[in-house]
Design a protein around this motif. Structure first.
Motif, PDB file in Angstrom:
ATOM      1  N   ARG A   1       0.829  -1.207   0.000  1.00  0.00           N
ATOM      2  CA  ARG A   1       0.000   0.000   0.000  1.00  0.00           C
ATOM      3  C   ARG A   1       0.865   1.260   0.000  1.00  0.00           C
ATOM      4  O   ARG A   1       0.608   2.216  -0.752  1.00  0.00           O
ATOM      5  N   ILE A   2       1.900   1.273   0.823  1.00  0.00           N
ATOM      6  CA  ILE A   2       2.771   2.451   0.908  1.00  0.00           C
ATOM      7  C   ILE A   2       3.566   2.634  -0.371  1.00  0.00           C
ATOM      8  O   ILE A   2       3.740   3.757  -0.870  1.00  0.00           O
ATOM      9  N   GLN A   3       4.075   1.550  -0.935  1.00  0.00           N
ATOM     10  CA  GLN A   3       4.797   1.649  -2.200  1.00  0.00           C
ATOM     11  C   GLN A   3       3.900   2.214  -3.299  1.00  0.00           C
ATOM     12  O   GLN A   3       4.328   3.047  -4.109  1.00  0.00           O
ATOM     13  N   ARG A   4       2.638   1.783  -3.333  1.00  0.00           N
ATOM     14  CA  ARG A   4       1.706   2.290  -4.335  1.00  0.00           C
ATOM     15  C   ARG A   4       1.412   3.772  -4.124  1.00  0.00           C
ATOM     16  O   ARG A   4       1.396   4.557  -5.084  1.00  0.00           O
ATOM     17  N   LEU A   5       1.196   4.183  -2.883  1.00  0.00           N
ATOM     18  CA  LEU A   5       0.940   5.585  -2.593  1.00  0.00           C
ATOM     19  C   LEU A   5       2.126   6.466  -2.998  1.00  0.00           C
ATOM     20  O   LEU A   5       1.951   7.557  -3.555  1.00  0.00           O
ATOM     21  N   CYS A   6       3.333   5.992  -2.706  1.00  0.00           N
ATOM     22  CA  CYS A   6       4.520   6.775  -3.065  1.00  0.00           C
ATOM     23  C   CYS A   6       4.706   6.857  -4.573  1.00  0.00           C
ATOM     24  O   CYS A   6       5.205   7.865  -5.094  1.00  0.00           O
ATOM     25  N   ALA A   7       4.304   5.816  -5.294  1.00  0.00           N
ATOM     26  CA  ALA A   7       4.417   5.829  -6.755  1.00  0.00           C
ATOM     27  C   ALA A   7       3.382   6.745  -7.394  1.00  0.00           C
ATOM     28  O   ALA A   7       3.632   7.345  -8.451  1.00  0.00           O
ATOM     29  N   GLU A   8       2.222   6.868  -6.753  1.00  0.00           N
ATOM     30  CA  GLU A   8       1.118   7.620  -7.342  1.00  0.00           C
ATOM     31  C   GLU A   8       1.071   9.077  -6.898  1.00  0.00           C
ATOM     32  O   GLU A   8       0.322   9.875  -7.488  1.00  0.00           O
ATOM     33  N   ASN A   9       1.833   9.446  -5.859  1.00  0.00           N
ATOM     34  CA  ASN A   9       1.770  10.803  -5.315  1.00  0.00           C
ATOM     35  C   ASN A   9       3.160  11.410  -5.201  1.00  0.00           C
ATOM     36  O   ASN A   9       4.128  10.711  -4.898  1.00  0.00           O
ATOM     37  N   ALA A  10       3.215  12.701  -5.404  1.00  0.00           N
ATOM     38  CA  ALA A  10       4.494  13.421  -5.281  1.00  0.00           C
ATOM     39  C   ALA A  10       4.597  13.982  -3.861  1.00  0.00           C
ATOM     40  O   ALA A  10       4.361  15.170  -3.619  1.00  0.00           O
ATOM     41  N   PHE A  11       4.938  13.126  -2.926  1.00  0.00           N
ATOM     42  CA  PHE A  11       5.068  13.568  -1.534  1.00  0.00           C
ATOM     43  C   PHE A  11       6.356  14.365  -1.361  1.00  0.00           C
ATOM     44  O   PHE A  11       7.422  13.947  -1.811  1.00  0.00           O
ATOM     45  N   ASP A  12       6.237  15.503  -0.678  1.00  0.00           N
ATOM     46  CA  ASP A  12       7.433  16.301  -0.376  1.00  0.00           C
ATOM     47  C   ASP A  12       8.222  15.698   0.778  1.00  0.00           C
ATOM     48  O   ASP A  12       9.433  15.898   0.873  1.00  0.00           O
ATOM     49  N   ALA A  13       7.531  14.993   1.661  1.00  0.00           N
ATOM     50  CA  ALA A  13       8.194  14.379   2.809  1.00  0.00           C
ATOM     51  C   ALA A  13       7.403  13.156   3.249  1.00  0.00           C
ATOM     52  O   ALA A  13       6.183  13.082   3.051  1.00  0.00           O
ATOM     53  N   ILE A  14       8.117  12.198   3.833  1.00  0.00           N
ATOM     54  CA  ILE A  14       7.508  11.017   4.429  1.00  0.00           C
ATOM     55  C   ILE A  14       7.941  10.979   5.889  1.00  0.00           C
ATOM     56  O   ILE A  14       9.139  10.967   6.188  1.00  0.00           O
ATOM     57  N   ILE A  15       6.980  10.990   6.798  1.00  0.00           N
ATOM     58  CA  ILE A  15       7.270  10.933   8.226  1.00  0.00           C
ATOM     59  C   ILE A  15       6.741   9.608   8.764  1.00  0.00           C
ATOM     60  O   ILE A  15       5.570   9.277   8.577  1.00  0.00           O
ATOM     61  N   VAL A  16       7.607   8.855   9.416  1.00  0.00           N
ATOM     62  CA  VAL A  16       7.250   7.550   9.975  1.00  0.00           C
ATOM     63  C   VAL A  16       7.400   7.624  11.478  1.00  0.00           C
ATOM     64  O   VAL A  16       8.411   8.125  11.995  1.00  0.00           O
ATOM     65  N   PHE A  17       6.412   7.109  12.198  1.00  0.00           N
ATOM     66  CA  PHE A  17       6.432   7.191  13.655  1.00  0.00           C
ATOM     67  C   PHE A  17       6.978   5.912  14.268  1.00  0.00           C
ATOM     68  O   PHE A  17       6.460   4.822  14.036  1.00  0.00           O
ATOM     69  N   MET A  18       8.029   6.061  15.043  1.00  0.00           N
ATOM     70  CA  MET A  18       8.642   5.017  15.870  1.00  0.00           C
ATOM     71  C   MET A  18       9.307   3.916  15.038  1.00  0.00           C
ATOM     72  O   MET A  18       9.100   3.784  13.841  1.00  0.00           O
ATOM     73  N   LEU A  19      10.120   3.129  15.745  1.00  0.00           N
ATOM     74  CA  LEU A  19      10.905   2.066  15.112  1.00  0.00           C
ATOM     75  C   LEU A  19      10.035   1.082  14.345  1.00  0.00           C
ATOM     76  O   LEU A  19      10.408   0.616  13.267  1.00  0.00           O
ATOM     77  N   ARG A  20       8.887   0.759  14.895  1.00  0.00           N
ATOM     78  CA  ARG A  20       8.080  -0.317  14.331  1.00  0.00           C
ATOM     79  C   ARG A  20       7.516   0.017  12.961  1.00  0.00           C
ATOM     80  O   ARG A  20       7.127  -0.866  12.209  1.00  0.00           O
ATOM     81  N   GLY A  21       7.460   1.298  12.596  1.00  0.00           N
ATOM     82  CA  GLY A  21       6.997   1.676  11.269  1.00  0.00           C
ATOM     83  C   GLY A  21       8.115   1.851  10.264  1.00  0.00           C
ATOM     84  O   GLY A  21       7.864   1.926   9.053  1.00  0.00           O
ATOM     85  N   ALA A  22       9.353   1.905  10.734  1.00  0.00           N
ATOM     86  CA  ALA A  22      10.488   2.213   9.861  1.00  0.00           C
ATOM     87  C   ALA A  22      10.667   1.234   8.707  1.00  0.00           C
ATOM     88  O   ALA A  22      11.005   1.659   7.589  1.00  0.00           O
ATOM     89  N   PRO A  23      10.484  -0.096   8.902  1.00  0.00           N
ATOM     90  CA  PRO A  23      10.737  -1.016   7.785  1.00  0.00           C
ATOM     91  C   PRO A  23       9.889  -0.767   6.552  1.00  0.00           C
ATOM     92  O   PRO A  23      10.289  -1.143   5.442  1.00  0.00           O
ATOM     93  N   PHE A  24       8.741  -0.122   6.694  1.00  0.00           N
ATOM     94  CA  PHE A  24       7.858   0.064   5.547  1.00  0.00           C
ATOM     95  C   PHE A  24       8.391   1.091   4.549  1.00  0.00           C
ATOM     96  O   PHE A  24       7.966   1.088   3.387  1.00  0.00           O
ATOM     97  N   VAL A  25       9.278   1.982   4.990  1.00  0.00           N
ATOM     98  CA  VAL A  25       9.778   3.006   4.063  1.00  0.00           C
ATOM     99  C   VAL A  25      11.297   3.101   4.031  1.00  0.00           C
ATOM    100  O   VAL A  25      11.830   3.875   3.233  1.00  0.00           O
ATOM    101  N   ARG A  26      12.007   2.348   4.839  1.00  0.00           N
ATOM    102  CA  ARG A  26      13.454   2.555   4.944  1.00  0.00           C
ATOM    103  C   ARG A  26      14.161   2.353   3.604  1.00  0.00           C
ATOM    104  O   ARG A  26      15.202   2.967   3.352  1.00  0.00           O
ATOM    105  N   HIS A  27      13.620   1.507   2.730  1.00  0.00           N
ATOM    106  CA  HIS A  27      14.267   1.235   1.452  1.00  0.00           C
ATOM    107  C   HIS A  27      13.573   1.913   0.275  1.00  0.00           C
ATOM    108  O   HIS A  27      13.959   1.688  -0.877  1.00  0.00           O
TER     109      HIS A  27
END
Length: 399
Positions: A97-123
């Protein structure tokens, strides 16, 4: 700006520490920018909470994750190099879901809360990924380890080591990692974590309107999420050890334990004379209006304790252990009273109850301290500086 904000727990109602932080950060960001919220949801979340979040965010995307599956993943994760708290939230569907959102939208920034969410966007290749870590979990778990029962210590130490290694690794994949207190910043710097930034949290602004006055009476207060270890430990120490010492001098003294999700052990404390366990309160202004003083006898904690900032902002005299005072940058006998042993805390309570007028100036200085150094806008300012070199000088809401 167009911002993607990812949190692993629905940030409403804002009763727990992590939900409170997420909710107010989302609210502050949404006042000046467009925010797309992505969050897990489970069977406990209420439709009205989702409605509140929809009123703030430009878009909201929820991914179902059952608690049964999460706990199974956490236990199986014991045998991996990832912390179990990260394995708990493993979700290929969320990753897609996150990969699709990032591909479809021009986000200026991505903010992830806490360690447990980091793996979804770290790469994900994005130039402005921010990890809102909050606390140094390695530091927090190190402080907590000595207070664990002997039979839990091996497992706790294994989790702590994995958390430390993961913190040191994952921070290298973000443009910045934000923490809430200088103590946490120094710990992560010492361990070689790069690209660190310091932000602050704020309080309910209505608390600044409460009158500063001599707090007569004998109503003691402790507020916190009553399902997390450091608050459970503090509640037990207060009810079973400190309150009886105070009641030897002030027999009418009472203790109100307020906060979300009190465990069975915490609820059982209501059987002690003078103790009330209220559970979550929808509006904390009333709590601070009726409190004589706030006691935060946390023997292990990390970061900034929002409950202490709130009592200081409300003009309620506050007694806290050194680790709590360090997080809020409080000074002993100037903005709060620092005491660590049970006897010294009880004596500080007795002294305050005997001479409430002596602490009015301390309460005034405490409020000034919170007003001057803590604000939810800190996160937004830091983001704007990171991307544009300067914060919005008008702090105006977006059109």
């Amino acid at each position: 700006m167009n911002i993607l904000f990812l949190t692993t727990r629905l940030p409403h109602p804002p009763w727990r520490g992590d939900r409170l932080l997420c909710y107010h950060v989302l609210r502050a960001l949404a006042q000046r920018h467009d925010v797309t919220l992505v969050s897990f949801t489970d069977e406990r979340d209420r439709p009205e909470s989702i409605d509140v979040l929809r009123s703030l965010a430009a878009g909201i995307h929820l991914q179902r994750l059952s608690r049964l599956r999460s706990w199974l993943q956490a236990w199986l994760g014991v045998f991996s190099h990832l912390p179990s708290q990260v394995s708990y939230y493993r979700s290929p569907a969320m990753a897609r879901r996150i990969q699709r959102l990032c591909a479809e939208n021009a986000f200026d920034a991505i903010i992830v809360f806490m360690l447990r969410g980091a793996p979804f966007v770290r790469h994900i290749p994005h130039p402005a990924k921010i990890l809102l870590l909050g606390d140094s979990f390695g530091l927090l778990m190190g402080r907590a380890s000595i207070h664990q029962p002997w039979w839990r210590r091996p497992g706790f130490e294994w989790e702590r080591r994995r958390v430390v290694a993961f913190e040191e690794s994952v921070t290298r994949d973000f443009r910045e990692t934000w923490v809430l207190s200088p103590v946490d910043l120094e710990d992560l710097q010492r361990r070689g974590c790069p690209n660190l930034g310091l932000v602050t949290i704020g309080v309910d602004e209505r608390l600044f309107d409460l009158p500063i006055r001599a707090r007569t009476g004998t109503r003691l207060t402790f507020l916190g999420n009553l399902s997390v270890p450091h608050n459970i430990d503090a509640a037990i120490v207060l009810a079973r050890r400190i309150l009886p010492l105070v009641r030897k001098v002030f027999p009418a003294a009472t203790l109100e334990l307020a906060g979300a999700d009190p465990t069975r052990v915490v609820r059982s404390l209501a059987r002690i004379a003078g103790v009330t366990v209220t559970g979550p309160l929808p509006d904390l202004v009333g709590l601070w209006e009726r409190s004589t003083l706030m006691i935060a006898p946390l023997r292990f904690s990390g970061g900034v304790q929002n409950k202490v900032l709130e009592s200081m902002a409300a003009g309620v005299p506050t007694i806290a252990t050194a680790c709590v005072a360090q997080g809020v940058r409080g000074r002993d006998r100037e903005t709060l009273i620092v005491a660590d042993s049970e006897d010294s805390i009880a004596q500080a309570v007795v002294d305050l109850l005997r001479r409430p007028g002596d602490y009015v100036e301390m309460s005034r200085l405490a409020r000034d301290h919170v007003r001057a150094h803590f604000s939810w806008d800190s996160v937004v300012d830091r983001l704007e500086v990171l991307l544009h070199g300067t914060p919005d000088p008008t702090h105006a809401a977006k059109d």
